[in-house]
Write an enzyme that holds these catalytic residues in place. Sequence first.
Site, PDB file in Angstrom:
ATOM      1  N   ARG A 224       0.853  -1.178   0.000  1.00 52.10           N
ATOM      2  CA  ARG A 224       0.000   0.000   0.000  1.00 52.10           C
ATOM      3  C   ARG A 224       0.891   1.231   0.000  1.00 52.10           C
ATOM      4  NH1 ARG A 224      -3.529  -2.602  -1.686  1.00 52.10           N
ATOM      5  NH2 ARG A 224      -5.663  -2.872  -0.906  1.00 52.10           N
ATOM      6  N   GLU A 253      -4.030   7.944  -5.129  1.00 51.29           N
ATOM      7  CA  GLU A 253      -4.199   7.316  -6.441  1.00 51.29           C
ATOM      8  C   GLU A 253      -5.478   7.813  -7.096  1.00 51.29           C
ATOM      9  OE1 GLU A 253      -3.963   3.059  -6.120  1.00 51.29           O
ATOM     10  OE2 GLU A 253      -2.026   3.099  -5.114  1.00 51.29           O
ATOM     11  N   HIS A 272      -0.840   0.762 -10.046  1.00 52.15           N
ATOM     12  CA  HIS A 272      -1.509  -0.203  -9.172  1.00 52.15           C
ATOM     13  C   HIS A 272      -2.083  -1.367 -10.002  1.00 52.15           C
ATOM     14  CE1 HIS A 272      -3.704  -0.540  -5.048  1.00 52.15           C
ATOM     15  NE2 HIS A 272      -3.374  -1.736  -5.516  1.00 52.15           N
TER      16      HIS A 272
END
Length: 317
Positions: A224, A253, A272
């Site tokens: 993360r 993000e 991601h």
Amino acid sequence: MSVPILLVLEADPPPRLGRLTGRAEIRYADDRSLAAELPHADALLVWDFTSDAVRHAWPGGGPRPRWVHTPSAGVDRLICPEFTDSDTVLTNARGIFEQPIAEYVAALVLAMAKDVPGSLELQRQRRWRHRESLPVAGSRAVVVGAGPIGQAIARTLRALDVEVALTGRTARPGVHGAEDLDRLLTLADWVVCAAPLTEATRGMFGARRFALMRPSARFVNVGRGALVVEDELVTAVTERQIAGAALDVFEEEPLGPGDRLWDVPGLIVSPHMSGDTVGWRDRLGEQFVGLFELWSAGKPLPNVVDKKRGYVPSHDS
């Protein structure tokens, strides 16, 4: 007999839940309507697992679903004190992302060792410049996070003849405890962060730990974004305290087009995507349907998250 009400926090594309026709009353909500719909639901599928809506809506009044499933490995976007203290069962997508993430990490290690980014840039410039690359076999890696993702990363790197030290919250056979991490960092060529985000791990990689690493070492984060103090990583890379880094996850993000992380020399940025291989959404949907069948039959569920810890405990931890 009435069928259970399944509430889905929607995202595009929606999940394929055709097998549940007649077995559940499926309702859909978005971030704005979730709070009003929660009291009426028996189960909640957080299909939009990038949303913070559950954490914000959960503290409201009224009943809450007996079961919540998130089709992601991490659960940090869901957790709030009211949810943690509730009797609601939380499950995650354990079993879907492990090997894809491990393969992605191996690809990053190979790309950095063999300077693939440099070759692509020189090709773009039409420049022929011979270089020497680094051997991967015989190098040392520390994988931080001893859950299924970390274990898959360790297995995959070992297949490349990398010597891997796996670290977790507590020591157990084959896993170093958190107290060994600083010492192991001083020996590593590769440091891979795959830990869950909890209050104990937030910001665990910052200036102090980057200073422990070798100047030739490289850092990879697939856990993360908030596990890393990004400004301090930028300093470590730009000042050559470490040789490079790769980030697949970020504090915020998506990254905005003006974010300076795009332009840091020696930093590989990806959006991601480390666990997302072709067909991943279908696999997530199939997993949820299987879990729903167990839940509706009153059978024990796998992948149950310890909400206080923030992850699915390992059987041997």
